[in-house]
Each structure stands twice: as C-alpha cells, then as structure tokens.
Design an enzyme around this catalytic site. Sequence first.
Site, PDB file in Angstrom:
ATOM      1  N   GLY A  83       0.821  -1.213   0.000  1.00  0.00           N
ATOM      2  CA  GLY A  83       0.000   0.000   0.000  1.00  0.00           C
ATOM      3  C   GLY A  83       0.852   1.258   0.000  1.00  0.00           C
ATOM      4  O   GLY A  83       1.927   1.287   0.588  1.00  0.00           O
TER       5      GLY A  83
ATOM      6  N   ARG B 295       0.212  -4.549  -4.790  1.00  0.00           N
ATOM      7  CA  ARG B 295       0.221  -5.687  -3.860  1.00  0.00           C
ATOM      8  C   ARG B 295       0.293  -6.901  -4.791  1.00  0.00           C
ATOM      9  O   ARG B 295      -0.710  -7.281  -5.380  1.00  0.00           O
ATOM     10  CB  ARG B 295      -1.059  -5.719  -3.035  1.00  0.00           C
ATOM     11  CG  ARG B 295      -1.231  -4.524  -2.091  1.00  0.00           C
ATOM     12  CD  ARG B 295      -2.314  -4.833  -1.072  1.00  0.00           C
ATOM     13  NE  ARG B 295      -2.728  -3.671  -0.305  1.00  0.00           N
ATOM     14  CZ  ARG B 295      -2.110  -3.216   0.780  1.00  0.00           C
ATOM     15  NH1 ARG B 295      -1.019  -3.813   1.218  1.00  0.00           N
ATOM     16  NH2 ARG B 295      -2.597  -2.173   1.431  1.00  0.00           N
TER      17      ARG B 295
ATOM     18  N   ASP C 118       5.290  -5.054   6.111  1.00  0.00           N
ATOM     19  CA  ASP C 118       5.471  -6.394   6.641  1.00  0.00           C
ATOM     20  C   ASP C 118       5.359  -7.485   5.567  1.00  0.00           C
ATOM     21  O   ASP C 118       6.244  -8.344   5.446  1.00  0.00           O
ATOM     22  CB  ASP C 118       4.364  -6.584   7.683  1.00  0.00           C
ATOM     23  CG  ASP C 118       4.803  -7.498   8.758  1.00  0.00           C
ATOM     24  OD1 ASP C 118       6.014  -7.619   8.955  1.00  0.00           O
ATOM     25  OD2 ASP C 118       3.921  -8.129   9.387  1.00  0.00           O
TER      26      ASP C 118
ATOM     27  N   THR D 260       4.613   2.156   6.349  1.00  0.00           N
ATOM     28  CA  THR D 260       3.193   1.783   6.417  1.00  0.00           C
ATOM     29  C   THR D 260       2.535   2.740   7.389  1.00  0.00           C
ATOM     30  O   THR D 260       3.100   3.044   8.457  1.00  0.00           O
ATOM     31  CB  THR D 260       2.942   0.335   6.897  1.00  0.00           C
ATOM     32  OG1 THR D 260       1.552   0.216   7.228  1.00  0.00           O
ATOM     33  CG2 THR D 260       3.748  -0.052   8.116  1.00  0.00           C
TER      34      THR D 260
ATOM     35  N   ASP E 265       0.295   1.970   9.197  1.00  0.00           N
ATOM     36  CA  ASP E 265      -0.101   1.174  10.379  1.00  0.00           C
ATOM     37  C   ASP E 265       0.951   1.167  11.496  1.00  0.00           C
ATOM     38  O   ASP E 265       0.636   0.836  12.637  1.00  0.00           O
ATOM     39  CB  ASP E 265      -0.368  -0.275   9.971  1.00  0.00           C
ATOM     40  CG  ASP E 265      -1.566  -0.407   9.049  1.00  0.00           C
ATOM     41  OD1 ASP E 265      -2.340   0.551   8.950  1.00  0.00           O
ATOM     42  OD2 ASP E 265      -1.726  -1.475   8.425  1.00  0.00           O
TER      43      ASP E 265
ATOM     44  N   ASP F  56       3.290  -0.945  12.210  1.00  0.00           N
ATOM     45  CA  ASP F  56       3.296  -2.236  12.899  1.00  0.00           C
ATOM     46  C   ASP F  56       4.502  -3.105  12.517  1.00  0.00           C
ATOM     47  O   ASP F  56       4.436  -4.325  12.593  1.00  0.00           O
ATOM     48  CB  ASP F  56       1.985  -2.986  12.613  1.00  0.00           C
ATOM     49  CG  ASP F  56       1.764  -3.205  11.113  1.00  0.00           C
ATOM     50  OD1 ASP F  56       2.534  -2.686  10.299  1.00  0.00           O
ATOM     51  OD2 ASP F  56       0.793  -3.914  10.769  1.00  0.00           O
TER      52      ASP F  56
ATOM     53  N   ARG G 159      -5.958  -2.870   9.891  1.00  0.00           N
ATOM     54  CA  ARG G 159      -6.583  -4.197   9.832  1.00  0.00           C
ATOM     55  C   ARG G 159      -6.169  -5.047  11.026  1.00  0.00           C
ATOM     56  O   ARG G 159      -6.983  -5.701  11.659  1.00  0.00           O
ATOM     57  CB  ARG G 159      -6.109  -4.909   8.555  1.00  0.00           C
ATOM     58  CG  ARG G 159      -7.200  -5.190   7.578  1.00  0.00           C
ATOM     59  CD  ARG G 159      -6.682  -6.015   6.435  1.00  0.00           C
ATOM     60  NE  ARG G 159      -5.359  -5.610   5.974  1.00  0.00           N
ATOM     61  CZ  ARG G 159      -5.047  -5.407   4.713  1.00  0.00           C
ATOM     62  NH1 ARG G 159      -5.968  -5.549   3.787  1.00  0.00           N
ATOM     63  NH2 ARG G 159      -3.828  -5.081   4.347  1.00  0.00           N
TER      64      ARG G 159
HETATM   65  O1  F6P Z   1      -1.498  -1.549   5.479  1.00  0.00           O
HETATM   66  C1  F6P Z   1      -1.953  -0.284   5.234  1.00  0.00           C
HETATM   67  C2  F6P Z   1      -3.455  -0.247   5.059  1.00  0.00           C
HETATM   68  O2  F6P Z   1      -3.834   1.073   4.789  1.00  0.00           O
HETATM   69  C3  F6P Z   1      -4.269  -0.835   6.199  1.00  0.00           C
HETATM   70  O3  F6P Z   1      -4.413   0.039   7.296  1.00  0.00           O
HETATM   71  C4  F6P Z   1      -5.561  -1.141   5.503  1.00  0.00           C
HETATM   72  O4  F6P Z   1      -6.276  -2.136   6.185  1.00  0.00           O
HETATM   73  C5  F6P Z   1      -5.101  -1.612   4.160  1.00  0.00           C
HETATM   74  O5  F6P Z   1      -3.837  -1.036   3.939  1.00  0.00           O
HETATM   75  C6  F6P Z   1      -6.023  -1.291   3.018  1.00  0.00           C
HETATM   76  O6  F6P Z   1      -5.469  -1.786   1.839  1.00  0.00           O
HETATM   77  P1  F6P Z   1      -6.026  -1.539   0.378  1.00  0.00           P
HETATM   78  O7  F6P Z   1      -5.718  -0.144  -0.019  1.00  0.00           O
HETATM   79  O8  F6P Z   1      -5.321  -2.550  -0.451  1.00  0.00           O
HETATM   80  O9  F6P Z   1      -7.514  -1.758   0.450  1.00  0.00           O
END
Ligand code: F6P
Length: 327
Positions: free
Chosen positions: A15, A76, A107, A130, A132, A134, A176
Amino acid sequence: MNSILSRIAVVTTGGDCPGLNAAIRAVVRTSIHHGLEIKGIVHGYDGLISGDLIDLKNESVSNIIQRGGTILKTSRSDRFKTDEGMKLAAEQVKSNNIDALVVIGGDGSFRGAEKFSSIHGINVMCIPKTIDNDIFGTDQSIGFDTAVNTVVQAVDKIRDTAASHDRLFFVEVMGRDSGMIALTSGIAVGAEAILIPETDTRVEQLVKILERGWQRKKTSMIVIVAEGDDAGGAYAIAEEVKKRFTGFDTRVSILGHMQRGGSPTSADRVLASRLGFAVIEGLVEGRKNEMVGVINNQIHFTPLSEVVNNRKLIDRSLVTIAHMLSQ
Ligand code: F6P
C-alpha cells in the site's frame, strides 16, 4: 566501499503512504553520491517480474519530497508470492546486473523480500513504510505520522459537529491488524474511547464509559475504532451500542483511504530522508539482507529474518493514558 556494488535498484511495494517519494529521493541521491548507478522498478514487485525498470538521476527526484503517493507506483503483488513469480523476478535482477535491491515496503513485502534473498541469494535491504506502524525493528515507519495527523484534522472537524448537535460519533480509522493509528490519534483528539484489535472490546464496558460522560454532561463524544477491532467495524459496534445507550444521537464516519494520501508531514519527510540515506550507507559498508529503522532516535539495522519473525507490540501505557484522560 564494497567492490561488487555498482548498480542497485529501488522499488516501492504494498500500500502507498505519504513519504515514499522522500525516501526514493534520499536513496537516489545517496547512491549517486557514492558513484552507484540506480534503477527504479515501476509498479512494485509486479514491475520487477516484468522487468519494468527506469534510470534514476538526481533530477528524476527533483520536487518530489513534498508529494504523497510514489513516483515509482506500487502494487500488492500476488505473482511475487509464487515460486514462478519469484524466479522470474530473480532472473530480471541477474540479467539487469543489479547488485542489490532496496525495498521500501511493509510487513508483507518484507516476508517476500526475505524469501527472495534466501532462495535466490539476492541482497535485499529494506526501508519500513506503512501508515499502520506495525513493523518490528523500528519505532516509527514512514507514513504513520502523516496518517495520524490526517485523522486528527478530520476528527477535530467531526468534533465541531458532534458538539453542536450533542452527538456521539464512531470514527473508523485504518488498521486491519494494528491499533497504532487509532491509539495515537485517539489520544491526540481526546477521544472518549478507543477500540483496537490488541485489546478486548466489550460493548457493556463501552456503554458504561459513554453513560459516565452523559452523566457528567459532556456535549459530544468520539469513539475511535480501528477497522480490525475484534468487536467489528464502526457500523457494527454503533448498532450494538445504540441498543443500550440512547443518551446521544449517533453517527458513524469511516475515514478510509484519505489516511493514505496527502503531503507528508515534516516528521515523515525527515524520517524518510534519514532511512533512505542510511540504507545506502549500509549497503556501501557491506550490509546484507537487513531493514533499517529508527530506535530511540538512532539508526538501527535489524536482520530481515528477525523483522518478519517478530511482532511489534503496542505501548500498553498509551492505553492507560487514553482511558485515564478521557474521563
Ligand atoms: O497496510 C496499510 C493499510 O492502509 C491498512 O491500514 C488497511 O487495512 C489496508 O492497507 C487497506 O489496503 P487496500 O488499499 O489494499 O484496500
């Protein structure tokens, strides 16, 4: 200087987040300073598999430090998770004479990077990004500070409406598997409650907190919900609460992908610049298969195997602080 290092490549994977361009800029300019040739891989690991490489020069990264997103684009990649995809990617690395790969990722991307390096013997150095926050091995990942500030700005606005109408708002933020954004932004906006995947969410306990606020005549209430909370998303939790607490009119707001875009904060620009610089210095010194991070404000390298086999934990004292100060 490491004598076998002459051409390296940089890729952004997973992402997007604010600060990626600042990291690319730092990687490119530090590489060129050391006399290295630097290639950009377009569209993440998918671009590596298909050999979508571009030349990067000092001028290629002019005027991007302040821009969100990534000039290299990202993906991704499901193909990179397969043996066949990884083999094709390794062939591209070898046929393009790339001596090391810099992955600016999260990650999931690092799991791929670790497998890639151990199976195909390619030196992969990683930079954590990220929203997040994490990733094990760094106190902060690129993008987190900007995302938290985006949430704070949005919730401050929502608070105005909540206070004008005497309302309770459930605001869902990203995360998430991680409550880092929720916890940090929740403290910053003075949220009445913060619901995160790392702690057990009980609706009865939440209702008690809201009733306490109602009794002490609060005129607005904000509950921050991390999207991956164990009790469900903001809509589901709001429905449950509405059955037991009718003190306030209730609304739900999902902040969504606005948290991933925008101009990076100065903190993210500086972090990205430090990590981009350090990863190339590390490569030049002969480092292999590590992630660069910042721990206690010092640059720190962690082996990739350690990064992907450990989980970063939330700071429990923040949960206590949030709870105490929301009374
Ligand atoms: O990992 C970053 C993040 O923004 C998360 O917080 C979220 O759940 C996810 O990516 C959303 O991903 P996408 O843009 O692929 O829907």
